[in-house]
Design a protein around this motif. Structure first.
Motif, mmCIF file in Angstrom:
data_model
loop_
_atom_site.group_PDB
_atom_site.id
_atom_site.type_symbol
_atom_site.label_atom_id
_atom_site.label_comp_id
_atom_site.label_asym_id
_atom_site.label_seq_id
_atom_site.Cartn_x
_atom_site.Cartn_y
_atom_site.Cartn_z
ATOM 1 N N UNK A 153 57.790 63.346 28.865
ATOM 2 C CA UNK A 153 57.220 64.498 29.824
ATOM 3 C C UNK A 153 56.278 65.353 29.539
ATOM 4 N N UNK A 154 56.153 65.574 28.028
ATOM 5 C CA UNK A 154 55.035 66.216 27.590
ATOM 6 C C UNK A 154 53.687 65.824 27.708
ATOM 7 N N UNK A 155 53.710 64.334 27.602
ATOM 8 C CA UNK A 155 52.440 63.631 27.817
ATOM 9 C C UNK A 155 51.953 63.629 29.552
ATOM 10 N N UNK A 156 53.243 63.399 30.065
ATOM 11 C CA UNK A 156 53.093 63.241 31.569
ATOM 12 C C UNK A 156 52.966 64.615 32.361
ATOM 13 N N UNK A 157 53.460 65.696 31.761
ATOM 14 C CA UNK A 157 53.042 66.979 32.385
ATOM 15 C C UNK A 157 51.654 67.684 32.051
ATOM 16 N N UNK A 158 51.054 67.442 30.854
ATOM 17 C CA UNK A 158 49.854 67.980 30.493
ATOM 18 C C UNK A 158 48.684 67.120 30.674
ATOM 19 N N UNK A 159 49.066 65.663 30.564
ATOM 20 C CA UNK A 159 48.094 64.760 30.943
ATOM 21 C C UNK A 159 47.796 64.699 32.558
ATOM 22 N N UNK A 160 48.880 65.024 33.126
ATOM 23 C CA UNK A 160 49.005 65.159 34.570
ATOM 24 C C UNK A 160 48.078 66.439 35.148
ATOM 25 N N UNK A 161 48.159 67.413 34.169
ATOM 26 C CA UNK A 161 47.102 68.401 34.744
ATOM 27 C C UNK A 161 45.901 68.207 34.360
ATOM 28 N N UNK A 162 45.382 67.421 33.219
ATOM 29 C CA UNK A 162 43.986 67.038 33.094
ATOM 30 C C UNK A 162 43.617 66.240 34.190
ATOM 31 N N UNK A 163 44.636 65.202 34.809
ATOM 32 C CA UNK A 163 44.196 64.214 35.747
ATOM 33 C C UNK A 163 44.083 64.953 37.182
ATOM 34 N N UNK A 164 45.014 65.959 37.484
ATOM 35 C CA UNK A 164 44.888 66.875 38.533
ATOM 36 C C UNK A 164 43.408 67.536 38.449
ATOM 37 N N UNK A 165 43.034 68.125 37.241
ATOM 38 C CA UNK A 165 41.982 68.823 37.131
ATOM 39 C C UNK A 165 40.757 67.944 37.475
ATOM 40 N N UNK A 166 40.917 66.476 37.393
ATOM 41 C CA UNK A 166 39.952 65.490 37.685
ATOM 42 C C UNK A 166 39.826 65.053 39.174
ATOM 43 N N UNK A 167 40.600 66.119 39.937
ATOM 44 C CA UNK A 167 40.686 65.859 41.314
ATOM 45 C C UNK A 167 41.597 64.759 41.845
ATOM 46 N N UNK B 185 44.678 64.381 43.063
ATOM 47 C CA UNK B 185 45.713 65.502 43.686
ATOM 48 C C UNK B 185 47.206 65.078 43.458
ATOM 49 N N UNK B 186 47.461 63.673 43.681
ATOM 50 C CA UNK B 186 48.885 63.384 43.498
ATOM 51 C C UNK B 186 49.437 63.445 42.296
ATOM 52 N N UNK B 187 48.875 63.864 41.445
ATOM 53 C CA UNK B 187 49.318 64.111 39.929
ATOM 54 C C UNK B 187 50.138 65.408 40.288
ATOM 55 N N UNK B 188 49.948 66.293 41.097
ATOM 56 C CA UNK B 188 50.865 67.262 41.216
ATOM 57 C C UNK B 188 52.378 67.176 41.295
#
Length: 159
Positions: A112-126, A128-131
């Motif tokens: 979950x740490x990797x998914x949450x904070x990796x997901x934040x980076x992926x979201x920042x890359x636009x 959107x479904x990573x939310x």
């Protein structure tokens, strides 16, 4: 005799309990910040990291975080939370709870740490479904934390 938390001396139980209480206060303050910063909904998460300056109907204008800001958030959270769950996981290894549950509570937070904070980076890359990945993994992370701490306390003070 197996080394378990219930077999520890009173001094070590006191140290462990005090540590877990202070750690949980810190964890709860981070959780409160999520609600304070309105990052508990998909739209709130996306606006927090990617801004809302192009929307006409916002109460508070937010700007997209810079790559430096995102990397700082991701880096600091992955490192600190990994250490938190290393300690929690170690304590869990010293409990008598069932191995499937114990193994889940030891491994899942790291995923979950990797998914949450990796997901934040992926979201920042636009992307959107990573939310939704961020929300689900963040919820799992919190559930695992509080369940693990509860089970550790239960083991520390069982008769």
């Amino acid at each position: 005799m197996k080394s378990t938390l219930s077999n520890l001396s009173k001094d070590v139980k006191l140290l462990t309990s005090t540590f877990l209480i202070v750690l949980t206060i810190g964890f709860l303050s981070g959780t409160k910040f999520l609600f304070y910063s309105d990052t508990t909904t998909p739209i709130g998460i996306e606006e927090h990291y990617n801004g809302n300056e192009f929307s006409d109907d916002q109460e508070v204008m937010k700007f997209k975080k810079s790559e430096k800001e995102i990397l700082n958030i991701v880096h600091s959270h992955i490192l600190s939370m990994s250490l938190i769950f290393l300690v929690i996981g170690y304590f869990l290894t010293k409990t008598d709870i069932s191995n499937p549950l114990k193994n889940f509570l030891i491994v899942e937070p790291f995923v979950s740490i990797v998914l949450t904070f990796g997901g934040i980076y992926m979201l920042w890359l636009e992307i959107s479904w990573f939310t939704y990945v961020i929300m689900i993994s963040g919820i799992l992370l919190h559930v695992c934390y509080f369940l693990a701490v509860f089970l550790i306390f239960k083991e520390l003070y069982k008769k």
